[in-house]
Scaffold this active site. Structure first.
Site, PDB file in Angstrom:
ATOM      1  N   GLY A  28       0.839  -1.197   0.000  1.00 18.70           N
ATOM      2  CA  GLY A  28       0.000   0.000   0.000  1.00 18.70           C
ATOM      3  C   GLY A  28       0.868   1.238   0.000  1.00 18.70           C
ATOM      4  O   GLY A  28       0.707   2.130   0.832  1.00 18.70           O
ATOM      5  N   GLU A  57       0.814  -1.383  -4.812  1.00 15.15           N
ATOM      6  CA  GLU A  57      -0.319  -0.464  -4.739  1.00 15.15           C
ATOM      7  C   GLU A  57      -1.452  -1.005  -5.603  1.00 15.15           C
ATOM      8  O   GLU A  57      -1.214  -1.476  -6.724  1.00 15.15           O
ATOM      9  CB  GLU A  57       0.098   0.935  -5.218  1.00 15.15           C
ATOM     10  CG  GLU A  57      -1.021   1.945  -5.277  1.00 15.15           C
ATOM     11  CD  GLU A  57      -1.705   2.139  -3.952  1.00 15.15           C
ATOM     12  OE1 GLU A  57      -2.958   2.129  -3.946  1.00 15.15           O
ATOM     13  OE2 GLU A  57      -1.022   2.310  -2.922  1.00 15.15           O
ATOM     14  N   ILE A  58      -2.674  -0.929  -5.109  1.00 17.30           N
ATOM     15  CA  ILE A  58      -3.820  -1.495  -5.812  1.00 17.30           C
ATOM     16  C   ILE A  58      -4.474  -0.496  -6.762  1.00 17.30           C
ATOM     17  O   ILE A  58      -5.151  -0.877  -7.709  1.00 17.30           O
ATOM     18  CB  ILE A  58      -4.851  -2.030  -4.783  1.00 17.30           C
ATOM     19  CG1 ILE A  58      -5.855  -2.962  -5.458  1.00 17.30           C
ATOM     20  CG2 ILE A  58      -5.561  -0.879  -4.068  1.00 17.30           C
ATOM     21  CD1 ILE A  58      -6.761  -3.684  -4.479  1.00 17.30           C
ATOM     22  N   ASN A  87      -2.941  -6.884  -5.882  1.00 18.19           N
ATOM     23  CA  ASN A  87      -3.737  -7.003  -4.669  1.00 18.19           C
ATOM     24  C   ASN A  87      -2.942  -7.844  -3.672  1.00 18.19           C
ATOM     25  O   ASN A  87      -2.913  -9.069  -3.756  1.00 18.19           O
ATOM     26  CB  ASN A  87      -5.080  -7.659  -4.981  1.00 18.19           C
ATOM     27  CG  ASN A  87      -6.039  -7.621  -3.804  1.00 18.19           C
ATOM     28  OD1 ASN A  87      -5.626  -7.505  -2.656  1.00 18.19           O
ATOM     29  ND2 ASN A  87      -7.327  -7.701  -4.084  1.00 18.19           N
ATOM     30  N   CYS A 140       1.995   1.063   6.081  1.00 21.34           N
ATOM     31  CA  CYS A 140       1.954   2.463   6.523  1.00 21.34           C
ATOM     32  C   CYS A 140       0.575   3.071   6.280  1.00 21.34           C
ATOM     33  O   CYS A 140       0.134   3.164   5.135  1.00 21.34           O
ATOM     34  CB  CYS A 140       3.018   3.281   5.793  1.00 21.34           C
ATOM     35  SG  CYS A 140       4.692   2.689   6.073  1.00 21.34           S
ATOM     36  N   ASP A 158      -5.958   1.440   5.363  1.00 24.05           N
ATOM     37  CA  ASP A 158      -7.376   1.750   5.563  1.00 24.05           C
ATOM     38  C   ASP A 158      -7.837   1.112   6.874  1.00 24.05           C
ATOM     39  O   ASP A 158      -7.710  -0.103   7.060  1.00 24.05           O
ATOM     40  CB  ASP A 158      -8.189   1.201   4.394  1.00 24.05           C
ATOM     41  CG  ASP A 158      -9.635   1.694   4.396  1.00 24.05           C
ATOM     42  OD1 ASP A 158     -10.115   2.130   5.454  1.00 24.05           O
ATOM     43  OD2 ASP A 158     -10.280   1.643   3.333  1.00 24.05           O
ATOM     44  N   THR A 195       6.007   9.165   4.215  1.00 22.31           N
ATOM     45  CA  THR A 195       4.769   8.876   3.513  1.00 22.31           C
ATOM     46  C   THR A 195       3.893  10.125   3.437  1.00 22.31           C
ATOM     47  O   THR A 195       3.974  11.008   4.290  1.00 22.31           O
ATOM     48  CB  THR A 195       3.980   7.756   4.209  1.00 22.31           C
ATOM     49  OG1 THR A 195       3.585   8.201   5.519  1.00 22.31           O
ATOM     50  CG2 THR A 195       4.828   6.507   4.346  1.00 22.31           C
ATOM     51  N   GLU A 196       3.037  10.181   2.425  1.00 22.50           N
ATOM     52  CA  GLU A 196       2.140  11.333   2.283  1.00 22.50           C
ATOM     53  C   GLU A 196       1.164  11.413   3.454  1.00 22.50           C
ATOM     54  O   GLU A 196       0.871  12.495   3.965  1.00 22.50           O
ATOM     55  CB  GLU A 196       1.369  11.234   0.967  1.00 22.50           C
ATOM     56  CG  GLU A 196       0.458  12.440   0.740  1.00 22.50           C
ATOM     57  CD  GLU A 196      -0.239  12.403  -0.594  1.00 22.50           C
ATOM     58  OE1 GLU A 196      -1.352  11.852  -0.640  1.00 22.50           O
ATOM     59  OE2 GLU A 196       0.311  12.922  -1.571  1.00 22.50           O
TER      60      GLU A 196
END
Length: 347
Positions: free
Chosen positions: A113, A136-137, A172, A192, A195, A270-271
């Site tokens: 992620g 990343e999905i 995924n 990190c 969700d 990370t953002e």
């Protein structure tokens, strides 16, 4: 392990190969890189927003913050077995270890992620001896990271190339890790700001669970590390609870965490981490993190047996969770019974 997956050959396209966005996703063009119509003259030719080798602008690759990982069933391609995949073909074409004898290039650090790739890019320079892979999905976000990595490679000089050990792949991770990775190949794995999936019925979508932890332990080397960080206290406690009770993991000391550069990078690169630092996080301005180590050995139980048995336990736990519809039906039945009793007493 049961997988309702499409069986494929050993060589498959991935997020670094063009023309790989599933047609079932509305709003995406065939190429992962978004396109705009040319404004020169009357030409209607489509041109890419970002040319490969140029640094992409984040505003063109914005996407929803999260998606349901359990709803993606037939939108990814992957090898039927991990040992037949050549990582140097599309991901690491100029990897420093590519020409070494008896050396197989494969990811040793996962950023699951990875979002817009802040930590993935940083780990590429922080751990030059490792092979970094961001997962990343979301298609547009993955394309942004891919273009960013290519730009970093191009900007580095020929005498001191950088980020040749770094790549990203759209996949995924909750379903297809066994198709990409082999046993005891990872040194670190990062989760990190995942969700939180607050609703109890959606807890099965969380990236850390009893079942998935056993799967992660299968890929991690003995003594390897699993890093978790979030700004949601409830999710942090959920993660710690499952790591604490898992037979294959033990908590790392605070002194070891303080001396680890990866922990510092995880908190600031990370953002989402930057949003939390600015006070723009979804749950406050506090970051909760933990680091656990895979134990060297645990009794005589094999990891494969744990993986086979874990889904049964999780399915039972999920079945025990009350269903809202059943609750309503029971409540209606009780009301009807009470009404009948009242009518009988009146008569």
């Amino acid at each position: 392990m049961k997988r309702n997956a499409q069986q494929m050959g050993s060589t498959v396209p991935n997020s670094l190969v063009k023309n790989h966005t599933p047609h079932s996703e509305p709003g995406f063009v065939t190429n992962l890189n978004s396109f705009l119509a040319s404004t020169e003259g009357t030409s209607t030719e489509l041109v890419p927003i970002t040319k490969e080798g140029e640094m992409p602008q984040k505003r063109f690759y914005r996407s929803r913050a999260h998606c349901n990982p359990l709803s993606f069933n037939d939108t990814f391609e992957y090898p039927s077995k991990p040992n037949g995949y050549d990582w140097t073909a599309d991901h690491y074409p100029n990897h420093p270890d590519k020409e070494k004898d008896n050396c197989t290039v494969c990811p040793t650090i996962l950023d699951v992620g990875c979002g817009f790739g802040g930590l993935t890019i940083k780990l590429g320079t922080l751990c030059p001896e490792e092979t970094i892979l961001g997962m990343e999905i979301r298609a547009k976000v993955c394309e942004y990271v891919r273009l960013r990595i290519l730009a970093e490679r191009k900007s580095s000089s020929q005498t001191s190339p950088s980020h040749e050990n770094t790549s990203v792949m759209r996949t995924n991770s909750m379903k297809q890790l066994p198709n990409w990775l082999q046993k005891n190949t990872l040194n670190k794995i990062f989760f990190c700001f995942p969700d939180p999936h607050f609703k109890a019925k959606n807890h099965k979508r969380r990236i850390v669970s009893d079942v998935l932890l056993t799967e992660y332990a299968y890929f991690l080397k003995p003594g390897a590390l699993i890093y978790c960080i979030t700004d949601v206290k409830e999710l942090h406690e959920w993660t710690e609870e499952r790591l604490e009770r898992h037979r294959w993991f033990e908590r790392r000391t605070d002194e070891e965490n303080d001396a680890d550069q990866c922990v510092a990078a995880m908190r600031v690169e990370t953002e989402e981490g930057k949003k939390v630092a600015r006070g723009e996080g979804c749950a406050g301005s506090i970051k909760y993190f933990c680091v656990y180590r895979k134990r060297e050995m645990v009794g005589e139980v094999d990891l494969l047996e744990d993986i086979k048995n874990a889904p049964v336990v999780e399915e039972r736990q999920h079945q025990e969770q009350p269903n809202k519809k059943k609750k309503k039906e029971k409540e209606l039945e009780k009301v009807k019974v009470k009404e009948k009793e009242k009518e009988e007493t009146k008569s």
